[in-house]
Design an enzyme around this catalytic site. Structure first.
Site, mmCIF file in Angstrom:
data_model
loop_
_atom_site.group_PDB
_atom_site.id
_atom_site.type_symbol
_atom_site.label_atom_id
_atom_site.label_comp_id
_atom_site.label_asym_id
_atom_site.label_seq_id
_atom_site.Cartn_x
_atom_site.Cartn_y
_atom_site.Cartn_z
ATOM 1 N N LYS A 14 0.792 -1.076 -0.720
ATOM 2 C CA LYS A 14 0.506 -0.123 0.069
ATOM 3 C C LYS A 14 1.281 1.038 0.172
ATOM 4 O O LYS A 14 2.468 0.942 -0.025
ATOM 5 C CB LYS A 14 -0.906 -0.268 1.143
ATOM 6 C CG LYS A 14 -0.203 -0.022 2.546
ATOM 7 C CD LYS A 14 -1.022 0.215 3.789
ATOM 8 C CE LYS A 14 -0.042 0.146 5.476
ATOM 9 N NZ LYS A 14 -1.277 0.099 6.057
ATOM 10 N N ARG A 36 4.108 -7.518 4.447
ATOM 11 C CA ARG A 36 4.486 -8.815 5.557
ATOM 12 C C ARG A 36 3.380 -9.999 6.086
ATOM 13 O O ARG A 36 3.333 -11.468 6.391
ATOM 14 C CB ARG A 36 4.342 -8.332 7.405
ATOM 15 C CG ARG A 36 3.508 -6.753 7.523
ATOM 16 C CD ARG A 36 3.673 -6.172 8.246
ATOM 17 N NE ARG A 36 2.779 -5.156 8.708
ATOM 18 C CZ ARG A 36 3.964 -4.539 9.463
ATOM 19 N NH1 ARG A 36 3.764 -4.819 10.770
ATOM 20 N NH2 ARG A 36 2.502 -3.110 10.087
ATOM 21 N N ASP A 58 8.939 -9.335 6.077
ATOM 22 C CA ASP A 58 8.469 -8.963 7.691
ATOM 23 C C ASP A 58 10.017 -8.217 7.770
ATOM 24 O O ASP A 58 10.689 -9.932 8.322
ATOM 25 C CB ASP A 58 7.462 -9.379 8.424
ATOM 26 C CG ASP A 58 7.492 -8.532 10.232
ATOM 27 O OD1 ASP A 58 8.065 -7.848 10.081
ATOM 28 O OD2 ASP A 58 6.621 -9.631 10.739
ATOM 29 N N SER A 150 13.413 10.850 5.494
ATOM 30 C CA SER A 150 12.526 11.903 5.692
ATOM 31 C C SER A 150 12.885 13.072 6.011
ATOM 32 O O SER A 150 13.823 12.499 7.183
ATOM 33 C CB SER A 150 11.268 11.380 7.031
ATOM 34 O OG SER A 150 10.497 12.927 7.175
ATOM 35 N N TYR A 173 9.767 8.836 15.981
ATOM 36 C CA TYR A 173 9.548 8.785 14.210
ATOM 37 C C TYR A 173 11.287 9.466 13.549
ATOM 38 O O TYR A 173 11.789 8.749 13.124
ATOM 39 C CB TYR A 173 8.445 9.068 14.005
ATOM 40 C CG TYR A 173 8.581 8.981 11.803
ATOM 41 C CD1 TYR A 173 8.241 7.851 11.300
ATOM 42 C CD2 TYR A 173 8.307 10.434 11.084
ATOM 43 C CE1 TYR A 173 8.451 7.494 9.645
ATOM 44 C CE2 TYR A 173 8.479 10.079 9.965
ATOM 45 C CZ TYR A 173 8.523 8.847 9.081
ATOM 46 O OH TYR A 173 8.520 8.922 8.367
ATOM 47 N N LYS A 177 14.587 7.589 11.580
ATOM 48 C CA LYS A 177 14.624 8.572 10.265
ATOM 49 C C LYS A 177 16.640 9.319 9.915
ATOM 50 O O LYS A 177 16.958 8.840 9.045
ATOM 51 C CB LYS A 177 13.648 9.691 9.559
ATOM 52 C CG LYS A 177 12.312 8.866 9.244
ATOM 53 C CD LYS A 177 12.737 7.447 7.965
ATOM 54 C CE LYS A 177 11.415 7.053 8.274
ATOM 55 N NZ LYS A 177 11.146 5.882 6.744
ATOM 56 N N THR A 208 -0.956 9.364 3.169
ATOM 57 C CA THR A 208 -1.131 7.819 3.284
ATOM 58 C C THR A 208 -1.207 7.535 4.590
ATOM 59 O O THR A 208 -1.906 8.001 5.721
ATOM 60 C CB THR A 208 0.997 7.396 3.124
ATOM 61 O OG1 THR A 208 1.052 6.968 4.213
ATOM 62 C CG2 THR A 208 0.905 7.022 1.387
ATOM 63 N N ASN A 211 0.451 8.758 8.104
ATOM 64 C CA ASN A 211 -0.077 10.216 9.077
ATOM 65 C C ASN A 211 -1.378 10.405 8.963
ATOM 66 O O ASN A 211 -2.118 11.511 9.002
ATOM 67 C CB ASN A 211 0.439 11.345 8.028
ATOM 68 C CG ASN A 211 0.629 11.095 6.553
ATOM 69 O OD1 ASN A 211 -0.747 11.128 6.139
ATOM 70 N ND2 ASN A 211 1.410 11.668 5.816
#
Ligand SMILES: NC(=O)c1ccc[n+]([C@@H]2O[C@H](COP(=O)([O-])OP(=O)(O)OC[C@H]3O[C@@H](n4cnc5c(N)ncnc54)[C@H](OP(=O)(O)O)[C@@H]3O)[C@@H](O)[C@H]2O)c1
Length: 250
Positions: A14, A36, A58, A150, A173, A177, A208, A211
């Site tokens: 996705k 996964r 995974d 990111s 997060y 990154k 997506t 977020n």
């Protein structure tokens, strides 16, 4: 070994990963749709096209990673592009609003379990998958590795008081990154003499599940920079961090 080049995209069932898979298929790759959940991967592979196949993967499960590498070797015999796209923004229930993710990620209150889970997927998972795929990548004529990072992880951008997004720079997060950027550079340095190029791409703030669809860019836009880096020719750079506009500061 098949003639057509092969690309593996992790977390391709996705979001941005699915779009990267579609774009690489359009560029003539046999695409392995890492997922996964095999069922989700199979459904996504149908959307990617006739020369796409689902690959159970995974990135936090060493047995799953080893089985995936073995399957690529036995069924296709080659791997030319690895896109480390799989990532999570938090370890809570799906559908959490972005504000809540930001709040719970503040360094003073962040759950250590959540920090570990996010780093396990976004950083350790990338190292593990890359290590497992490297023997195949080393055999390819011009292998490319793209890590989907990111600008949220940019220390330079977040150290700037004028950056309005810096309150989102928490302990979960964003630093995962930052660490992914460091890992990108480390692989690029080690692999410099092999011709394998390793770069990090920021897709931009894309709508997506990551977020809760607050992102303003489309997945088509988000996929552009990772795909560009996957298709670099021999004169292309290695050890860089960029978005669609150009280089980003580490
Ligand atoms: N969206 C943005 O604004 C944005 C901005 C900058 C960077 N990024 C980065 O872009 C990448 C893709 O994110 P996205 O926005 O497309 O989010 P997404 O729609 O939530 O997709 C994330 C993908 O990663 C997979 N994944 C999560 N944990 C995994 C694991 N342990 N093993 C294998 N796959 C796993 C998910 O699989 P399941 O379906 O099984 O959960 C899903 O396929 C991430 O690395 C993200 O950090 C996104």
């Amino acid at each position: 070994m098949q003639d057509k080049p092969v690309a593996l995209v992790t977390g391709a069932n996705k979001g941005i990963g699915l779009q990267i898979a579609k774009d690489l298929a359009a560029h003539g790759f046999t695409v392995l749709v890492g997922s996964r959940s095999l069922k989700n991967g199979e459904e996504a592979a149908k959307r990617v096209g006739p020369d796409a196949r689902a690959l159970q993967l995974d990135v936090t499960d060493q047995a799953s990673i080893a089985a995936a590498a073995e399957r690529i070797r036995s069924e296709l015999g080659r791997l030319d592009v690895l896109v480390n796209n799989a990532g999570i923004s938090h370890a809570g229930k799906p559908g959490r609003p972005l504000e809540e993710i930001g709040e719970s990620g503040r360094p003073s209150v962040a759950s250590l379990d959540e920090v570990r889970a996010v780093f396990e997927t976004n950083v350790v998972g990338v190292i593990a998958v890359t290590q497992a795929m490297l023997p195949l990548l080393r055999e390819a004529p011009a292998a490319r590795i793209v890590n989907v990072s990111s600008e949220a992880g940019s220390l330079t951008l977040n150290a700037d008081p004028a950056n309005p997004h810096r309150p989102m720079f928490g302990a979960v997060y964003s630093p995962s990154k930052t660490a992914l950027n460091a890992v990108t550079l480390a692989f690029a340095i080690e692999l410099e003499s092999t011709g394998i190029k390793v770069n990090a791409a920021c897709p931009g703030f894309t709508g997506t599940d990551l977020n809760n669809f607050a992102g303003t860019r489309t997945v088509e836009q988000g996929a552009r920079e990772p795909v560009r880096l996957a298709l670099l020719d021999q004169n292309g750079p290695t050890g860089t961090f960029s978005n669609e506009v150009g280089p980003l500061p580490w």
